[in-house]
Design a protein around this motif. Sequence first.
Motif, PDB file in Angstrom:
ATOM      1  N   GLU A   1       0.870  -1.181   0.000  1.00  0.00           N
ATOM      2  CA  GLU A   1       0.000   0.000   0.000  1.00  0.00           C
ATOM      3  C   GLU A   1       0.906   1.230   0.000  1.00  0.00           C
ATOM      4  O   GLU A   1       1.823   1.317   0.811  1.00  0.00           O
ATOM      5  N   VAL A   2       0.623   2.173  -0.895  1.00  0.00           N
ATOM      6  CA  VAL A   2       1.496   3.347  -1.021  1.00  0.00           C
ATOM      7  C   VAL A   2       0.990   4.491  -0.144  1.00  0.00           C
ATOM      8  O   VAL A   2      -0.219   4.732  -0.038  1.00  0.00           O
ATOM      9  N   ASN A   3       1.935   5.172   0.480  1.00  0.00           N
ATOM     10  CA  ASN A   3       1.644   6.292   1.375  1.00  0.00           C
ATOM     11  C   ASN A   3       1.608   7.599   0.557  1.00  0.00           C
ATOM     12  O   ASN A   3       2.651   8.172   0.253  1.00  0.00           O
ATOM     13  N   GLU A   4       0.413   8.043   0.199  1.00  0.00           N
ATOM     14  CA  GLU A   4       0.307   9.199  -0.702  1.00  0.00           C
ATOM     15  C   GLU A   4       0.647  10.520  -0.007  1.00  0.00           C
ATOM     16  O   GLU A   4       0.979  11.495  -0.674  1.00  0.00           O
ATOM     17  N   ASP A   5       0.563  10.541   1.318  1.00  0.00           N
ATOM     18  CA  ASP A   5       0.974  11.763   2.032  1.00  0.00           C
ATOM     19  C   ASP A   5       2.471  12.016   1.847  1.00  0.00           C
ATOM     20  O   ASP A   5       2.902  13.154   1.693  1.00  0.00           O
ATOM     21  N   LEU A   6       3.228  10.926   1.862  1.00  0.00           N
ATOM     22  CA  LEU A   6       4.678  11.061   1.668  1.00  0.00           C
ATOM     23  C   LEU A   6       4.973  11.603   0.251  1.00  0.00           C
ATOM     24  O   LEU A   6       5.867  12.424   0.059  1.00  0.00           O
ATOM     25  N   ILE A   7       4.191  11.145  -0.705  1.00  0.00           N
ATOM     26  CA  ILE A   7       4.369  11.625  -2.089  1.00  0.00           C
ATOM     27  C   ILE A   7       4.151  13.127  -2.140  1.00  0.00           C
ATOM     28  O   ILE A   7       4.952  13.873  -2.711  1.00  0.00           O
ATOM     29  N   LYS A   8       3.042  13.578  -1.530  1.00  0.00           N
ATOM     30  CA  LYS A   8       2.732  15.020  -1.534  1.00  0.00           C
ATOM     31  C   LYS A   8       3.877  15.808  -0.925  1.00  0.00           C
ATOM     32  O   LYS A   8       4.246  16.884  -1.409  1.00  0.00           O
ATOM     33  N   HIS A   9       4.439  15.285   0.132  1.00  0.00           N
ATOM     34  CA  HIS A   9       5.490  16.015   0.854  1.00  0.00           C
ATOM     35  C   HIS A   9       6.780  16.149   0.041  1.00  0.00           C
ATOM     36  O   HIS A   9       7.450  17.172   0.100  1.00  0.00           O
ATOM     37  N   TYR A  10       7.133  15.087  -0.707  1.00  0.00           N
ATOM     38  CA  TYR A  10       8.453  15.094  -1.378  1.00  0.00           C
ATOM     39  C   TYR A  10       8.386  15.325  -2.877  1.00  0.00           C
ATOM     40  O   TYR A  10       9.418  15.326  -3.545  1.00  0.00           O
ATOM     41  N   ALA A  11       7.174  15.526  -3.431  1.00  0.00           N
ATOM     42  CA  ALA A  11       7.062  15.723  -4.886  1.00  0.00           C
ATOM     43  C   ALA A  11       7.663  17.067  -5.297  1.00  0.00           C
ATOM     44  O   ALA A  11       7.473  18.076  -4.622  1.00  0.00           O
ATOM     45  N   VAL A  12       8.407  17.061  -6.404  1.00  0.00           N
ATOM     46  CA  VAL A  12       8.962  18.296  -6.965  1.00  0.00           C
ATOM     47  C   VAL A  12       8.491  18.423  -8.412  1.00  0.00           C
ATOM     48  O   VAL A  12       8.095  17.461  -9.047  1.00  0.00           O
ATOM     49  N   GLU A  13       8.524  19.642  -8.917  1.00  0.00           N
ATOM     50  CA  GLU A  13       8.057  19.854 -10.302  1.00  0.00           C
ATOM     51  C   GLU A  13       9.250  19.957 -11.250  1.00  0.00           C
ATOM     52  O   GLU A  13      10.270  20.523 -10.924  1.00  0.00           O
TER      53      GLU A  13
END
Length: 379
Positions: free
Chosen positions: A367-379
């Motif tokens: 199961e993927v932790n989408e909160d972590l994605i939001k925190h570390y995503a860059v454009e």
Amino acid sequence: MKITNVASYALEQKLEKKDQFAFSQAWCDKRTVFICKIETDEGITGWGEAFGPSLIHKTIVDKFYRDYLIGKNPFDSQVIWETLHNKFRDNGQKGVTVQALSAVDIALWDIKGKAADVPVYQLMGGRFRDRLKAYATGMYRKYTPNEIEETAAEAASYVERGFRAVKVKTGFGFDYDYAVIKAVREAIGDDINMMIDANHGYNASTAIKIGRAVEKFDITWYEEPVPPEDLEGYKEVKASLNIPIAGGEAEFTRWGLNDFIRYRCADYVQADCTITGGLSEFMRVGLLCSIANIQCMPHIWGSSIALATGINAAFSVPDFPPGLEPADVYLEYDQTENIFREELASPKPIVKDGWLYPSEKPGLGIEVNEDLIKHYAVE
Ligand SMILES: [Mg+2]
């Protein structure tokens, strides 16, 4: 079932000086990960990962793959693979476009497994073994004055935690390589497997000189002694040493690995699902290995998505040669500090006394932790 959305993310975490590390080609001052999320009209979501320059991958998936994927059936994964690969064939048959395709392909396998309610290894044809011998990858260079001692202590700490195999980074010249290999062997004792990995830091003659000097330390394999293009160099190294040779992580697709395999450049072929073209292409590379009677073992580097992918691949790859007592298949398990491997997805792999056991969960089993994605995503 139809694909309704494709999202992709470039994740990045800067590393403090004490956590920065080097392999023979570069110092790493940040962690980067590229992940792809594919959603369907049946509420099933799949996740995939690619190794490499994540912002380039993001552009490729968002601008060049996404529109084609919307509306497709994930079970048409082979048609999708060939179509997307062909899209950039005239621009080169290797590299970032294949890496980005790897993430898409892995996400499709995750969806197919979840839809069938079986683990991906089951969908790939079943698992050939009950467990994998995990080896601790680590022993990178660090900014510290006592590198050799600390690296040996690091190796010993993995053994204390139950690992029965460790992989040491080399490729830094004769003096460093010899010293670190000797120190690690002394620290871990004689019963633990030790692999060494030069990350293609040498030409054939230097690789042979170092290999001959360290043969006495009982090396399980010598990984990427020479650059991936240097097939003649691989053959020279392999013919000159009493150490098995491993390689293939930096090569792409069945076509790229075909010569490496049929010219017998290595004893272990380490295709990486997040590089070579996903699980679909990993299976085809495994087929080529079976023709040459060479064991295929996935190379694994990256987040918990790459790890789960590699675990499924390693369980499903056939034994070559087969037999009543086939050789162990090793599983690369990076142990360096990495938030994306530790926290991007759960649960963690099932490891006991250095052996990794299969999950019965569907798809990639995570199961993927989408909160972590939001925190570390860059454009
Ligand atoms: Mg390697």
